[in-house]
Structure formats: C-alpha cells, structure tokens
Design a protein around this motif. Structure first.
Motif, PDB file in Angstrom:
ATOM      1  N   ILE A 110      -9.397   9.575  -4.588  1.00  0.00           N
ATOM      2  CA  ILE A 110      -9.433  10.173  -2.974  1.00  0.00           C
ATOM      3  C   ILE A 110     -10.565  11.421  -4.131  1.00  0.00           C
TER       4      ILE A 110
ATOM      5  N   GLY B 229      -5.517  15.653  -0.690  1.00  0.00           N
ATOM      6  CA  GLY B 229      -4.638  15.486  -1.277  1.00  0.00           C
ATOM      7  C   GLY B 229      -3.310  16.611  -1.191  1.00  0.00           C
TER       8      GLY B 229
ATOM      9  N   ILE C 274      -2.976   7.844   2.117  1.00  0.00           N
ATOM     10  CA  ILE C 274      -2.519   8.028   0.447  1.00  0.00           C
ATOM     11  C   ILE C 274      -1.448   8.053   0.010  1.00  0.00           C
ATOM     12  N   ASN C 275      -0.314   8.268   1.590  1.00  0.00           N
ATOM     13  CA  ASN C 275       0.539   7.648   1.712  1.00  0.00           C
ATOM     14  C   ASN C 275       1.617   6.302   1.802  1.00  0.00           C
TER      15      ASN C 275
ATOM     16  N   LYS D 131      -4.298   8.403  -7.598  1.00  0.00           N
ATOM     17  CA  LYS D 131      -4.291   8.140  -6.385  1.00  0.00           C
ATOM     18  C   LYS D 131      -5.310   9.859  -6.181  1.00  0.00           C
ATOM     19  N   GLN D 132      -4.849  10.925  -6.538  1.00  0.00           N
ATOM     20  CA  GLN D 132      -5.511  11.906  -7.287  1.00  0.00           C
ATOM     21  C   GLN D 132      -7.206  11.731  -6.865  1.00  0.00           C
TER      22      GLN D 132
END
Length: 390
Positions: free
Chosen positions: A7, A255, A187-188, A3-4
C-alpha cells in the motif's frame, strides 16, 4: 511483499515520482512534441503509459492506475469520474444489442437503474438473480449471456456471494465475470484469485477515504484489459489529476483506516446483537449474515459498513431515531472518516428476484473513526427515541 508495505509503495516508482515522496500532479490536455519522430513514438505507444493526449492520461493517472493494479491484481486499471461511471462503462465495453446480462438482485441502486433504463433502451436484456444462488446460476445463463455481474456483499442487505462457484460456471459458458468490489476495498478481497475478470471500485469511498472526491476504477485481466481500456477511452472517460492525487494519498492510509473502521464496527455490531430492538444483524463477519461462510473463506477483513433489522418500527419512530443523532449523520455514501446512518423501510422495492423476509425497517450504518463509545451512546439515545414512539 506484505499488503501494508505494498500500500505504501504502489505507484510510487521513480518513473512517476522522481526524487519526491508522492507522484506530483500533472495537469494536461495537449501534449506537444519537438519532432515528427517523437510524435510517432508517442502515438505508437499511446496505450503503454506514454504521454500522448491528456484524456489518455498523465503521469499522475498512470501512477494511480499502476497502484490500483498492483493492489487488486490484473493487467491494468481504467479510471472514471465516479463509481457509477466505472460500472456503466465496464458493462458497456463488452455488450451490444441482443446481448443478455445477469445482475445480482442486491446491486447498488444506480446499477439497477442503468440496467432497467439505459441497457434496455440499447437492446440489452437483464435478468436479476438471488445473490446466494452459487453454482445454481447456470440455470439462468442463456446462449446470449455476456456478463455475470456480482456485488459482494450487497449494498444494503450485505449478502456475501460465492464468487468462485459463480465464476467457474460463468466461464464454462464464456461469460465475463464482473464484481463490484468496493466494500472490500483493494485490500480485503483479491478478486482475480477468485475467478473475477473485471473488478470495480467506487474509489470515492474507502480508497479516497475523506468524502471529498468522486472517482471510479475498473481493473481487468490480461484477456479483457485491452477492450476495457480502449472502449472506455472511446467513451471519453478521464479523471482529474487533482482528484487522483488525493486518491493516491488516501491509499497510503487505507490499511490503518480499514483496520480501525473494522475494529470500531465490530464493537458496535456486538453491542447491537444484545439489544432488544434488533431482529437480526447483517454484518458479513457475523454468523447471522447470509453468506458469512464465504466471507470467512474469501475475505481478509471487514470494514465499517453493515446493517441491522429492527424488530418493530413505524415512520414516526424512525424519523425520531434519525433526526436526533449527534454523531451519525444521514448520507447516501460511505467510506469516509465519518459515521453515517440510513433507514430503508421497504427493502422489497429495491429488488425483483428475491423477497425480503422482514417487515420492520432496515438500518444501515457506516462506522467511522470517532471514539466508539460516543457512537454507541448516540445509538442508545436513538433507541430511546424510537421506543418512545412504538
């Protein structure tokens, strides 16, 4: 791709950014063509991220839409000048006179106002439901129910909903599932993995992250994206490329910002749990929050926004608590780098399908990026002022 990393790279393809790091700001109303063939091509492909007319989009908006679609999932992302505009236009894209929607009782106050005033005037009926109803929502679905709208966690009281159970039942009755996913950011929580059809963000908040842009997004599945895209365009929705540039820049630090907001908020919430002034803590990551089990199952992290209920309060004591804060300022938004505080003394005035069980005031905090020890000291002094007037 983790994910990071996603982003950092989302919406930065060569098509949009060429050989620079950030997609540039492209301001345009009229798009001109050098031949009839060029104009025909653009007109034919106007829904496929081709420059056609400024309101349809420029490379700046296409890049940001692509980034949001990549992070949340779905087939496409529509852009709006505020989070409220995203909510209202998403709903309006799929209802007509005679329809019925189910709205969570803990919804953002402007969402409730929209239902009670605008939708009612247009002949669309709204029924509010308990956020913890789960699969029991089936009892409220009518033959004309078109949308089931969720907000998880709730804006003020933080109840976390059982999204998959509600979505499963809603789809059995051909209802569209919409989620205000602002608290989780892109993202969460992965809404489309939970059965959501349209995921809405007040990008004003954590996406932008600096309290200086109003922006909304609505991302939809392949089934509903064409309708959402075209109806939002028909209703005139468009956004400033300058604002979108700032939002795209905000995405790159989302993030690390969310991780720090979460770390700071967990420390403050843990401290509050031990305070005699606190009746209950309403933070989704803590067991005391209604729906905590759903948070553990469906979310990958939390943020800086949570609430707590006082054991005792009165108007003078609450005013003294709020007026003397040094680092916590009063404000109606959240998601920026700064800490905020808000008191709600009559939660029942904000709902109609459920009854709030507590008598004293609720305090909502947004924990920013300041040193957390300074924030705790600020709250401790606030409790001293509160206690002096109880």
């Amino acid at each position: 791709m983790k994910k990071q990393t996603q982003i950092i790279n989302a919406g930065r393809g060569k098509k949009w950014a060429s050989n620079v790091v950030n997609p540039p700001v492209t301001r345009a109303s009229t798009v001109v063509f050098n031949s009839v063939e060029e104009m025909k091509h653009a007109t034919k492909n106007k829904t496929n991220q081709v420059m056609f007319y400024g309101r349809r989009g420029t490379s700046t908006s296409f890049a940001f839409s692509e980034a949001m679609t990549s992070l949340e999932g779905g087939a496409g992302c529509a852009l709006y000048p505020s989070g409220t505009a995203a909510i209202t236009n998403a709903v309006l894209s799929f209802v007509e006179s005679g329809d019925h929607i189910l709205m969570v009782d803990t919804a953002y106050e402007p969402t409730r106002d929209f239902c009670n005033k605008m939708l009612k005037k247009l002949g669309v009926e709204t029924t509010y439901y308990d956020p913890l109803i789960g699969a029991g929502i089936e009892a409220l679905i009518q033959d004309n129910t078109r949308i089931v709208f969720l907000e998880s966690p709730g804006s003020i009281t933080m109840e976390v909903q059982d999204i998959p159970s509600i979505a499963k039942v809603a789809h059995q009755h051909d209802c569209i599932v919409m989620l205000d996913n602002t608290w989780a950011s892109p993202i969460n929580c992965q809404p489309f993995e939970l059965g959501v059809d349209v995921s809405i963000q007040a990008a004003t908040k954590y996406v932008v992250g600096h309290s200086d842009v109003m922006l909304g997004t609505a991302t939809a599945t392949e089934k509903y994206w064409p309708t959402l895209r075209e109806n939002s365009y028909i209703m005139g929705q468009c956004t400033s490329p300058d604002d979108l540039y700032l939002a795209a820049r905000g995405l790159r630090t989302l993030g690390v910002r969310m991780a720090q907001h979460e770390k700071n908020a967990i420390k403050v919430a843990t401290w509050l749990q031990g305070r005699d002034e606190v009746e209950t803590l309403l933070h989704p990551a803590f067991e005391s929050c209604p729906g905590h089990a759903f948070f553990k199952r469906d979310f990958t992290g939390s943020n800086g926004l949570f609430s707590f209920v006082l054991k005792a309060s009165n108007n003078d004591a609450i005013t003294s608590l709020l007026d003397g804060m040094e680092h916590f300022k009063m404000g109606y938004s959240w998601g920026g780098f700064e800490s905020l505080i808000l008191a709600v003394q009559n939660v029942n005035a904000l709902r109609s399908a459920t009854t709030w069980p507590y008598k004293a005031a609720l305090i909502r905090l947004h924990i920013g990026l300041e040193d957390v020890d300074d924030l705790i000291a600020d709250l401790e002094r606030g409790f001293e002022r509160l206690n002096a007037l109880l």
